[in-house]
Scaffold this active site. Structure first.
Site, PDB file in Angstrom:
ATOM      1  N   CYS A 268       0.859  -1.182   0.000  1.00 51.89           N
ATOM      2  CA  CYS A 268       0.000   0.000   0.000  1.00 51.89           C
ATOM      3  C   CYS A 268       0.892   1.227   0.000  1.00 51.89           C
ATOM      4  O   CYS A 268       1.926   1.242   0.674  1.00 51.89           O
ATOM      5  CB  CYS A 268      -0.875  -0.034   1.256  1.00 51.89           C
ATOM      6  SG  CYS A 268      -2.182   1.189   1.287  1.00 51.89           S
TER       7      CYS A 268
ATOM      8  N   THR B 229       0.786   9.182  -0.706  1.00 50.33           N
ATOM      9  CA  THR B 229       1.323  10.506  -0.418  1.00 50.33           C
ATOM     10  C   THR B 229       0.141  11.372  -0.001  1.00 50.33           C
ATOM     11  O   THR B 229      -0.861  11.445  -0.725  1.00 50.33           O
ATOM     12  CB  THR B 229       2.011  11.124  -1.649  1.00 50.33           C
ATOM     13  OG1 THR B 229       3.031  10.237  -2.120  1.00 50.33           O
ATOM     14  CG2 THR B 229       2.625  12.462  -1.302  1.00 50.33           C
TER      15      THR B 229
ATOM     16  N   LYS C  79       4.916  16.664  -5.741  1.00 52.28           N
ATOM     17  CA  LYS C  79       6.207  17.202  -5.327  1.00 52.28           C
ATOM     18  C   LYS C  79       7.318  16.163  -5.436  1.00 52.28           C
ATOM     19  O   LYS C  79       8.435  16.403  -4.979  1.00 52.28           O
ATOM     20  CB  LYS C  79       6.116  17.716  -3.882  1.00 52.28           C
ATOM     21  CG  LYS C  79       5.167  18.899  -3.718  1.00 52.28           C
ATOM     22  CD  LYS C  79       5.169  19.414  -2.291  1.00 52.28           C
ATOM     23  CE  LYS C  79       4.246  20.617  -2.146  1.00 52.28           C
ATOM     24  NZ  LYS C  79       4.242  21.156  -0.756  1.00 52.28           N
ATOM     25  N   GLY C  80       6.997  15.007  -6.015  1.00 51.18           N
ATOM     26  CA  GLY C  80       8.009  13.982  -6.214  1.00 51.18           C
ATOM     27  C   GLY C  80       8.122  12.962  -5.101  1.00 51.18           C
ATOM     28  O   GLY C  80       8.931  12.031  -5.191  1.00 51.18           O
TER      29      GLY C  80
ATOM     30  N   GLY D  77       5.929  10.655  -4.163  1.00 52.50           N
ATOM     31  CA  GLY D  77       5.443   9.341  -4.581  1.00 52.50           C
ATOM     32  C   GLY D  77       6.522   8.549  -5.294  1.00 52.50           C
ATOM     33  O   GLY D  77       6.752   7.362  -5.006  1.00 52.50           O
TER      34      GLY D  77
ATOM     35  N   GLU E 175       1.667  -4.840  -4.957  1.00 53.56           N
ATOM     36  CA  GLU E 175       0.481  -5.681  -4.856  1.00 53.56           C
ATOM     37  C   GLU E 175      -0.604  -5.152  -5.789  1.00 53.56           C
ATOM     38  O   GLU E 175      -0.846  -3.950  -5.865  1.00 53.56           O
ATOM     39  CB  GLU E 175      -0.019  -5.684  -3.404  1.00 53.56           C
ATOM     40  CG  GLU E 175      -1.181  -6.620  -3.152  1.00 53.56           C
ATOM     41  CD  GLU E 175      -1.555  -6.683  -1.677  1.00 53.56           C
ATOM     42  OE1 GLU E 175      -2.765  -6.662  -1.374  1.00 53.56           O
ATOM     43  OE2 GLU E 175      -0.643  -6.741  -0.839  1.00 53.56           O
TER      44      GLU E 175
ATOM     45  N   SER F  51      -4.336   1.283  -7.717  1.00 47.87           N
ATOM     46  CA  SER F  51      -5.301   2.361  -7.934  1.00 47.87           C
ATOM     47  C   SER F  51      -4.927   3.111  -9.208  1.00 47.87           C
ATOM     48  O   SER F  51      -3.849   2.919  -9.772  1.00 47.87           O
ATOM     49  CB  SER F  51      -5.291   3.327  -6.745  1.00 47.87           C
ATOM     50  OG  SER F  51      -4.058   4.032  -6.705  1.00 47.87           O
TER      51      SER F  51
END
Length: 374
Positions: free
Chosen positions: A282, A285, A292-293, A295, A316, A320
């Site tokens: 999972c 951010t 803003k980078g 992630g 996994e 999304s």
């Protein structure tokens, strides 16, 4: 003698404006107001006794679902429940995109989440699993908390999260940014701040660069913190159900640090021992820190951990919509950089060994770039 003035006329709403009805609703973009087909999911009365409608925009992500009043509808477009034939294709596809996957931990989480609301629920048999999945969809389709206050931010939520019932009915929830304890009132939060001793996540700091730090938190050693983290994350994640079984997981919390402490910007979790080569279960951010980078940095960190473990990894599934975009962007950037620097032949297996990216993800990314026929 005073004359009685006629009472202001109140437009009578159509009886068909009910749960399941379909109607055009205002949809505001940055530059203009548009009309988009929506479905009514729930109805309530506000403090003024006025009806409010919880609507879902057809073909749009559920994070845009919200409460509106009838003046936002184009009533001439109203179609009664059951009459509108158009299906929310994106939601339908998303729900069924991985029907053939094994019913393992994902379903268990859904069962746990439903059982959380049905105290004393007995363990279920396999024959009841489909019914429980449907019940899970019904329970979670209407967002229960609209706003949270976390540190210096007030954040609009996106999705349902199964906080305990006495907290779930609050329109606004107050959350300690360090221990993630949740409260119903601002004054309770202020009192809590005087007593809370945490100034960073309760784990080991395993990375630091400038003001950015990453802490590794064990779900078994810090169960309450990790469960609170999952409740918070569920407000912004639709495709994952809540981890009540946090003990098999490690949580990696990324923070921005200043003289007041280390403030969470995002996190990812991973199983301590995954049979499917998952290096990330999972990822989130928080909205104030998106674009803003962070992630990409979280994803990169997950793969660096895989390299340390001398393994290849994959997130996994299903991902999304935002998760898929983030991973595809990361994979593309890494693979193009390798192809730019490398001279001569290079196999998929060699790329996997260099990057810790699983071969299936390498192939799908190269196919999306039209760089391979497979």
């Amino acid at each position: 003698m005073a004359l009685a003035l006629p009472a202001a006329s109140v437009p009578e709403l159509p009886k068909q404006l009910d749960i399941g009805a379909s109607v055009l609703c205002e949809y505001k973009t940055d530059s203009k107001v548009e009309w988009h087909r929506s479905e009514i999911l729930d109805i309530r009365l506000n403090t003024a006794g006025q009806a409010e409608y919880y609507i879902h925009y057809v073909d749009f992500n559920r994070r845009l679902d919200h409460w509106v009043t009838a003046d936002k509808f184009e009533l001439s477009s109203l179609e009664p429940p059951g009459q509108h034939k158009h299906k929310d294709k994106k939601s339908h596809d998303k729900l069924h995109e991985d029907e053939n996957r094994k019913i393992t931990r994902n379903l268990k989480r859904k069962i746990d989440e439903v059982s959380h609301f049905q105290k004393g629920a007995e363990p279920v048999e396999d024959s009841k699993q489909a019914a429980l999945e449907k019940e899970h969809e019904e329970i979670t389709k209407v967002k229960n908390i609209n706003v949270i206050e976390l540190g210096r931010f007030e954040i609009d939520t996106w999705y349902f999260s199964p906080y305990p019932e006495e907290f779930a009915k609050c329109d606004k929830l107050y959350i300690c940014e360090f221990c993630l304890k949740y409260m119903k009132k601002k004054k309770t939060l202020n009192r809590h701040k005087l007593k809370c001793e945490l100034r960073h996540p309760p784990g080991n700091e395993i990375y630091r660069h400038g003001t950015v730090s990453v802490f590794e938190v064990d779900g078994k050693k810090n169960k309450i913190y990790c469960q609170n983290l999952c409740l918070l994350a569920k407000l912004f994640l639709d495709h994952k159900t809540l981890y009540y079984d946090v003990e098999p997981f490690l949580f990696y919390i990324m923070t921005e640090c200043d003289n007041r402490g280390c403030h969470m910007v995002g996190y990812f979790s991973k199983e301590k021992a995954s049979q499917e080569d998952y290096n990330l279960a999972c990822i989130l951010t928080l909205p104030p820190y998106q674009r803003k980078g962070y992630g990409t940095l979280l994803i990169s960190f997950a793969y660096e951990l895989s390299k340390k473990e001398l393994k290849v990894g994959t997130p996994e599934k299903p991902l999304s919509d935002l998760g898929l975009l983030s991973f595809r962007s990361y994979w593309t950037q890494v693979l193009l950089e390798i192809l730019r620097k490398h001279r001569g032949n290079l196999s998929i297996k060699e790329i996997a060994d260099m990057t810790a990216i699983k071969t299936e993800d390498i192939i799908s990314t190269l196919q999306s770039l039209n760089l391979i026929k497979y």
